[in-house]
Design a protein around this motif. Structure first.
Motif, short mmCIF file in Angstrom:
data_model
loop_
_atom_site.label_atom_id
_atom_site.label_comp_id
_atom_site.label_asym_id
_atom_site.label_seq_id
_atom_site.Cartn_x
_atom_site.Cartn_y
_atom_site.Cartn_z
N LEU A 334 0.97 -1.11 -0.25
CA LEU A 334 0.05 0.14 -0.02
C LEU A 334 0.83 1.17 -0.12
N ILE A 335 0.75 2.14 -0.92
CA ILE A 335 1.66 3.35 -0.92
C ILE A 335 0.68 4.48 -0.18
N TYR A 336 1.31 4.79 1.10
CA TYR A 336 0.56 5.89 1.98
C TYR A 336 0.71 7.26 1.32
N THR A 337 0.25 7.56 0.37
CA THR A 337 0.58 8.89 -0.63
C THR A 337 0.52 10.06 0.41
N ALA A 338 -0.26 10.08 1.31
CA ALA A 338 -0.46 11.32 2.42
C ALA A 338 0.73 11.50 3.05
N ALA A 339 1.49 10.29 3.26
CA ALA A 339 2.64 10.42 3.99
C ALA A 339 3.98 10.67 3.21
N LEU A 340 3.84 10.51 1.92
CA LEU A 340 4.91 10.78 0.98
C LEU A 340 4.85 12.44 0.83
N GLY A 341 3.75 13.03 0.76
CA GLY A 341 3.83 14.48 0.75
C GLY A 341 4.35 15.14 1.98
N ARG A 342 4.34 14.62 3.03
CA ARG A 342 4.87 15.26 4.18
C ARG A 342 6.27 14.49 4.58
N ASP A 343 6.81 13.84 3.83
CA ASP A 343 8.27 13.36 3.99
C ASP A 343 9.20 14.45 4.07
N ASP A 344 9.63 14.45 5.58
CA ASP A 344 10.72 15.44 6.14
C ASP A 344 12.16 15.19 5.43
N GLU A 345 12.20 13.98 4.63
CA GLU A 345 13.49 13.85 4.22
C GLU A 345 13.44 14.15 2.53
N VAL A 346 12.43 14.76 2.29
CA VAL A 346 12.18 15.52 1.05
C VAL A 346 11.78 16.93 1.11
N PHE A 347 10.77 17.02 1.96
CA PHE A 347 10.41 18.59 2.03
C PHE A 347 10.82 19.08 3.51
N ASP A 348 11.20 20.52 3.43
CA ASP A 348 11.39 21.27 4.42
C ASP A 348 10.30 21.75 5.15
N ASP A 349 10.24 21.62 6.46
CA ASP A 349 8.91 21.86 7.42
C ASP A 349 7.60 21.52 6.58
N PRO A 350 7.69 20.07 6.61
CA PRO A 350 6.74 19.38 5.84
C PRO A 350 5.07 19.70 5.99
N ASP A 351 4.91 19.81 7.21
CA ASP A 351 3.46 20.11 7.92
C ASP A 351 3.09 21.69 7.72
N ALA A 352 3.79 22.38 6.91
CA ALA A 352 3.41 23.63 6.86
C ALA A 352 2.86 23.99 5.52
N PHE A 353 2.03 24.90 5.34
CA PHE A 353 1.33 25.18 4.11
C PHE A 353 1.96 26.58 3.48
N ARG A 354 3.01 26.32 2.43
CA ARG A 354 3.76 27.19 1.67
C ARG A 354 3.54 27.16 0.52
N PRO A 355 2.64 27.78 -0.37
CA PRO A 355 2.23 28.06 -1.56
C PRO A 355 3.64 28.71 -2.30
N GLY A 356 3.96 28.23 -3.46
CA GLY A 356 5.05 28.68 -4.10
C GLY A 356 6.42 27.87 -3.55
N ARG A 357 6.14 27.03 -2.73
CA ARG A 357 7.39 25.92 -2.31
C ARG A 357 8.09 25.32 -3.70
N PRO A 358 9.17 25.60 -3.81
CA PRO A 358 9.74 25.34 -5.20
C PRO A 358 9.87 23.76 -5.58
N ASP A 359 9.72 22.96 -4.42
CA ASP A 359 9.77 21.49 -4.82
C ASP A 359 8.45 20.93 -4.31
N ALA A 360 7.28 21.60 -4.31
CA ALA A 360 6.03 21.09 -4.10
C ALA A 360 5.48 20.18 -5.19
N HIS A 361 6.09 20.54 -6.36
CA HIS A 361 5.64 19.48 -7.40
C HIS A 361 5.95 18.05 -7.43
N GLN A 362 7.07 17.87 -6.40
CA GLN A 362 7.74 16.31 -6.29
C GLN A 362 6.85 15.59 -5.36
N HIS A 363 5.60 16.23 -5.08
CA HIS A 363 4.74 14.94 -4.36
C HIS A 363 4.31 13.75 -5.16
#
Length: 431
Positions: A334-363
């Motif tokens: 099972l791919i827990y997709t919601a956890a991948l978007g909040r992966d702190d090994e990929v995204f800085d401060d992953p629980d924060a909503f920051r439009p314009g985040r340059p790597d957001a598209h890597q979800h």
């Protein structure tokens, strides 16, 4: 809204000690706190043996790099004939998501069969055809906003029901050539019942049967009276390739589920995120020049709260070892997709909503690899039109704390069940 009694074991074993016969975590079928559940799973590891309803077990993937490896791995398949527990009759026929993951659509096809079913949709869903929908989507959104403008500032409006739902369901029904409003409402109700974890098994089977019956009637009607719509285009593509009628019906079924539920959740999550982050909304509304800031809003909403929290399933056709964990032949992933978007090994401060985040598209909200969602461009287009139009027209004030609003009771759909707000026209729109 804490998850109730999720732990099956308090210890966190080493990766090589993990086994599907000893699940470490029980997923909450009511999805009361998906971010917290994702974080708890990540603390155990990138691959976690979990228990789902009816004691169905699977490996949950919580890290993006591991997910990418498995989603493109040659020894992982989508067809449930590779699922040992299913083959052995150990999965109850009433299991909530069994119908979706066993219905013969391209979702569960591999290799040449997957390519054979995917190709007609690619032909009907080209970027040019999607972009050609822009004027009509803008018109649909404008009409809905005009309806919302009739409410007074004191009126509580559920934006999920009054806006996030009718935008995509109108688009997908018009794409299909479904003109009957009653048929549209029935399709939407059946889809919601099918995806809910709390729908009784008989009702769930009836909902799927109703959807398929509607698709059969639609195809029959379009064969008699072809139109300028997606159903007619797919009929032509399937007939040219001599594909089976049940595969055509299954394709329409799959596209219906993905075409309106995912976008409805995307819009709902983004509206909630913006309502809870006034400063971020102000920055977006004040933006001038350069790139469109609403594209960043959409990608960040997809990253922060994937519209589908989980993707079920991949199956190992032979033993596969990843991140020190061995997935045995026949075991589901099972791919827990919601956890991948909040992966702190990929995204800085992953629980924060920051439009314009340059790597957001890597979800990975739309998947990855051969089964990447073909409808992703349409979902993005709808959101990039609907969200700015809504927020430029109205000041949105939550009528109750949106963080406390109940979530959809589903192992897959990820969004608030309601969006109770009050609307006031922005100064530019005042008479």
């Amino acid at each position: 809204m804490a998850v109730t009694e999720p732990w099956l074991s308090d210890d966190v074993p080493a990766p090589h000690e993990l086994a599907l016969t000893r699940p470490r975590y029980r997923l909450d079928p009511l999805a009361r706190d998906i971010p917290a559940e994702g974080r708890a799973l990540q603390r155990i590891g990138p691959l976690v043996p979990v228990e789902l309803p009816d004691q169905v077990v699977a490996w949950a993937v919580t890290r993006r790099d591991v997910a990418d490896t498995l989603l493109t791995h040659p020894d992982l398949r989508k067809n449930p004939r590779h699922w040992k527990a299913y083959r052995d009759g150990l999965v109850p026929e009433t299991w909530p998501l069994l119908q979706i993951i066993t219905t013969p659509t391209m979702l569960i096809m591999d290799g040449a069969d997957h390519t054979r079913l995917r190709r007609p949709i690619q032909q009907a869903f080209t970027p040019r055809r999607v972009e050609a929908l822009r004027p009509r989507i803008e018109e649909i959104v404008r009409d809905l906003l005009d309806d919302l403008a009739a409410s007074t500032p004191e009126t509580v409006v559920d934006l999920r029901t009054a806006f996030a739902f009718p935008v995509p369901v109108t688009v997908i029904c018009e794409l299909y050539g479904v003109d009957d409003p009653a048929m549209r409402r029935q399709l939407a109700a059946d889809t919601a019942a099918l995806l809910s974890s709390t729908t009784p098994p008989d009702d769930r089977m009836a909902a799927q049967g109703s959807i398929f019956g509607t698709m059969v009637r639609l195809v029959t009607a379009k064969r008699t009276q072809p139109g300028d719509d997606l159903t007619t285009a797919l009929i032509a593509e399937f007939d040219e390739d001599r594909l089976a009628e049940d595969e055509l019906i299954g394709t329409l079924f799959l596209m219906l589920i993905a075409g309106h539920e995912t976008t409805q959740n995307l819009l709902s999550n983004a509206i909630k995120d913006l309502a809870e982050n006034h400063d971020r909304l102000a920055e977006v509304l004040d933006h001038s020049g350069g790139t469109d800031p609403w594209r960043g809003v959409v990608e960040e909403a997809l990253r922060l709260d994937a519209p589908a929290a989980t993707t079920m399933f991949l199956y190992a056709v032979r033993d596969v070892t990843v991140a020190g964990v061995t997935i045995r032949e026949g075991e589901p992933v099972l791919i827990y997709t919601a956890a991948l978007g909040r992966d702190d090994e990929v995204f800085d401060d992953p629980d924060a909503f920051r439009p314009g985040r340059p790597d957001a598209h890597q979800h990975r909200a739309f998947g990855h690899g051969p089964h990447h969602c073909l409808g992703a461009p349409l979902a993005r287009l709808e959101a990039q039109i609907a969200l700015p139009a809504l927020h430029r027209r109205f000041v949105i004030t939550p009528a109750e704390p949106l963080a406390e609003v109940e979530r959809l009771e589903s192992l897959s759909s990820n969004a608030p069940a309601r969006l109770p707000v009050r609307l006031a026209p922005r100064e530019a729109d005042r008479p």
